[in-house]
Design an enzyme around this catalytic site. Structure first.
Site, PDB file in Angstrom:
ATOM      1  N   SER A 562       0.853  -1.196   0.000  1.00 18.81           N
ATOM      2  CA  SER A 562       0.000   0.000   0.000  1.00 18.81           C
ATOM      3  C   SER A 562       0.880   1.234   0.000  1.00 18.81           C
ATOM      4  CB  SER A 562      -0.892   0.008   1.248  1.00 18.81           C
ATOM      5  OG  SER A 562      -1.550   1.248   1.392  1.00 18.81           O
ATOM      6  N   TYR A 575      -2.835  -0.827  10.448  1.00 21.53           N
ATOM      7  CA  TYR A 575      -2.825  -1.147   9.015  1.00 21.53           C
ATOM      8  C   TYR A 575      -1.519  -0.700   8.366  1.00 21.53           C
ATOM      9  CZ  TYR A 575      -4.240  -1.141   4.089  1.00 21.53           C
ATOM     10  OH  TYR A 575      -4.305  -1.352   2.732  1.00 21.53           O
TER      11      TYR A 575
END
Length: 685
Positions: A562, A575
């Site tokens: 990401s 996350y």
């Protein structure tokens, strides 16, 4: 010319072909051919012209349509008899068929066209039933033909398919007007009739009569007594050992070129391998040309009992592979002439492991599966022949003449160019939706076999069915996996190995996210996200790498990380930290696995809202709240903060995932590709 789809003669032929081809007792996939003769008006002269419609080269009876038929003028075909130069030059007759075509001619005529055109019968079937080939390959097949069929079927000695065989069968029929068909030595059967119904009835009568006779007269234990220690292992143990051996076996089958595999542990295979005579019979090889063209002349057989360990079996398989290659080279050298095509590879296409099953290989999953089906046919043939007599396949020299036939080589050269990911097998985690599904679809479209792994088996199977379409399990299968569970990861990789015979591409895409501020993030929140993404990626990569290393074919591991792995945003501690963990795994594994030819790369997408399981499960609402926008506008919001002002979609990530494993970045490893439409704060440094 009349449309063949509405011509009643052709319609009846297609229907008969489909019925015969749908039953594996009658013929194997793409095996055999059928024909019908009739009259149509020539659109040029206005005169009636006699035609023969015959299944074209490479077609399959079970799925035949009118477009798969070759259409030839009978007067011109019969005229070929007067110019036939003899057996030594009969290959030239295949080219001559092109001058007999009616109109555009339909499909390319096959080598068996002469059999159908020259035999004086309105309808002809040539089939490869196990029961018929059992009679055809028995040492006393000619005598058995007389006894089994009571004079209604005539023996034709082995002859390579071609124009002369057509002449032989035509002569046999003319001399035996009461006959309804013939047994072709070492090969199959041919039947005929004045009507389509009569030809079909003749074919089925021959097949069933042979099967009934074999069943009633076969001696007990046609493969010999049970061989101590070679009985089938219990199913769970059998499949676990099969999965453990797949990487070794695939490396054996793929030394010359990469192959896709198929595993079969049917009763026919296991019973054959448990009997004392299986080494002798396997060594004799198959007989029917359709069989050995797909299975090679003989298989590689592991000569260890079922109780041998995986390590012992793997080591012995590699030893046997060396001997197999030497033996195959010697076979080629014994029979090759200066005009023979170059050797096509010396690796086995069928590998038999007692107590475990059969591993078959081909250029794609369908080819591998069909090769396995053909070897099961061969086992059935051996059982029938040994039960009545002694199995006696055609001579090795004849097998070579067909395997390295110039016409067979020409057929291979006409095959379409393979897609970029052909022969490659991919496992994509979290692939039932969003990015994972898009990547799996892209890989399948580029020729890969794909395993859709997801926490939901139902969703994984639905995604696989959607991606594969009509090709089904030959292209994609769905499996269940919890990537945070070591045993379940191993089980999913084992399923992938057994589904397609190996593993080349792994995409670590499974993920989830909980959008919480630091003070609101619990230990459970932290552990959940790290277990799924950091630990899960580690488990999947470790398990897959073990198989890839043993395969000796290299491979690719792709991490869907990401932009958050390098970009610090609010309310995202768990996350983003686990994504940074994944990003560094890419670098660590690239450094470690490079010596095995395994490349490891990553992709850093921005928020991909469309189709995302993560965003639809609450993450989207949380992020929308953080940024003060409506959830439905989150994708647009993400787009506006990028340099390109574009929303990132699953297909954009899939394109990057393909670029990393395709033919253009073969020297690249340890790379992260941003797919974020330009987020300056996430630029890699």
């Amino acid at each position: 010319m009349t449309n063949p789809t509405v011509n009643p003669t052709v319609a009846a032929l297609v229907e008969r072909s489909n019925r015969l081809g749908a039953d594996p007792r009658n013929t194997n996939y793409a095996g055999g051919n059928t024909s019908a003769k009739g009259v149509e008006r020539d659109p040029v002269t206005g005169e009636d012209v006699e035609l023969v419609w015959v299944k074209g080269s490479g077609g399959d009876l079970g799925t035949l349509t009118g477009a798969g038929l070759a259409v030839l003028r009978l007067d011109r075909m019969r005229a070929l008899v007067d110019v036939y130069p003899g057996v030594d030059r009969e290959d030239e007759m295949v080219a001559a068929f092109d001058y007999c075509l009616h109109g555009k001619g339909g499909a390319a005529p096959s080598i068996d066209t002469a059999m159908h055109g020259l035999v004086d019968a309105a309808h002809v079937d040539h089939l490869h039933p196990d029961s018929g080939i059992a009679i055809a390959t028995a040492a006393d097949g000619e005598k058995l033909t007389e006894v089994v069929f009571d004079g209604k079927v005539v023996w034709v000695p082995w002859r390579r398919p071609g124009f002369q065989l057509g002449l032989d069968i035509a002569e046999i029929k003319a001399k035996n007007p009461e006959a309804i068909g013939c047994v072709l030595g070492g090969h199959g059967i041919t039947a005929w009739g004045d009507t389509s119904e009569e030809a079909e009835a003749s074919s089925l009568w021959i097949i069933q009569t042979a099967a009934t006779y074999i069943e009633g007269h076969s001696r007990p234990e046609p493969f010999g007594p049970a061989l101590g220690g070679y009985a089938a292992l219990p199913e769970a143990e059998r499949r676990a050992k099969a999965a453990a051996l797949v990487p070794t076996i695939r490396s054996i089958a793929s030394q010359d070129r990469p192959m896709v595999g198929h595993f079969t542990d049917s009763d026919e295979v296991l019973d054959f391998l448990a009997a004392a005579e299986h080494p002798r019979l396997a060594g004799l090889g198959t007989s029917c040309p359709d069989h050995f063209l797909r299975t090679k002349v003989k298989p590689l057989v592991l000569d260890l009992p079922a109780t041998a360990s995986v390590e012992e079996s793997a080591a012995r398989l590699r030893e046997l592979h060396t001997a197999y290659r030497e033996d195959y080279q010697a076979y080629y050298d014994r029979h090759a002439t200066p005009d023979s095509p170059a050797i096509r590879g010396a690796d086995p296409l069928i590998v038999l492991v007692p107590g475990v099953g059969m591993f078959s290989f081909g250029k794609d999953k369908q080819t591998a599966r069909v090769a396995g089906e053909f070897y099961v046919n061969a086992i059935n043939v051996m059982r029938g022949a040994e039960g009545l007599s002694t199995y006696a396949p055609i001579d090795e020299s004849e097998k070579f003449r067909i395997e390295y036939w110039a016409l067979e080589e020409a057929k291979l050269q006409r095959m379409p160019k393979p897609k970029p990911l052909a022969t490659r097998i991919a496992l994509v985690t979290g692939a039932a939706s969003g990015i994972g599904k898009a990547i799996a679809a892209k890989y399948a479209a580029e020729g890969a076999c794909v395993v859709i792994a997801d926490l939901s088996l139902e969703k994984a199977q639905a995604a696989a069915a959607e991606i594969a379409g009509d090709e089904g399990a030959d292209v994609a299968v769905g499996v269940q996996v919890d990537v945070s569970d070591e045993a379940k990861v191993q089980a999913a990789v084992d399923e992938a190995l057994l589904a397609f015979g190996g593993l080349d591409l792994v995409v670590n895409n499974a993920g989830l996210s909980l959008s919480k501020a630091l003070l609101e993030t619990t230990v459970a929140d932290w552990d959940l996200q790290h277990n799924v993404m950091a630990k899960g990626s580690f488990l999947v990569s470790r398990t897959a790498a073990k198989a890839m290393i043993e395969q000796r074919l290299g491979g690719d591991i792709v991490y869907i990380s990401s932009k958050n792995s390098v970009f610090a945003g609010p309310n995202n501690i768990a996350y983003s930290a686990t994504k940074a963990d994944q990003a560094h795994q890419v670098r660590l594994l690239a450094a470690e696995l490079g010596e095995h030819g395994i490349r490891v790369n990553g992709i850093n997408p921005d928020g991909v809202v469309q189709g995302s399981g993560i965003f639809s499960s609450g993450w989207g609402a949380n992020r929308a709240a953080v940024y003060g926008v409506e959830e439905k506008d989150l994708g647009k919001f993400y787009a506006q903060r990028t340099l390109l002002k574009r929303e990132v979609l699953p297909d954009h990530v899939a394109n990057a995932a393909y670029a990393l494993v395709g033919p253009d970045l073969t020297q690249t490893t340890g790379l992260h590709i941003p797919v974020d439409a330009g987020v300056a704060a996430a630029f890699l440094r």
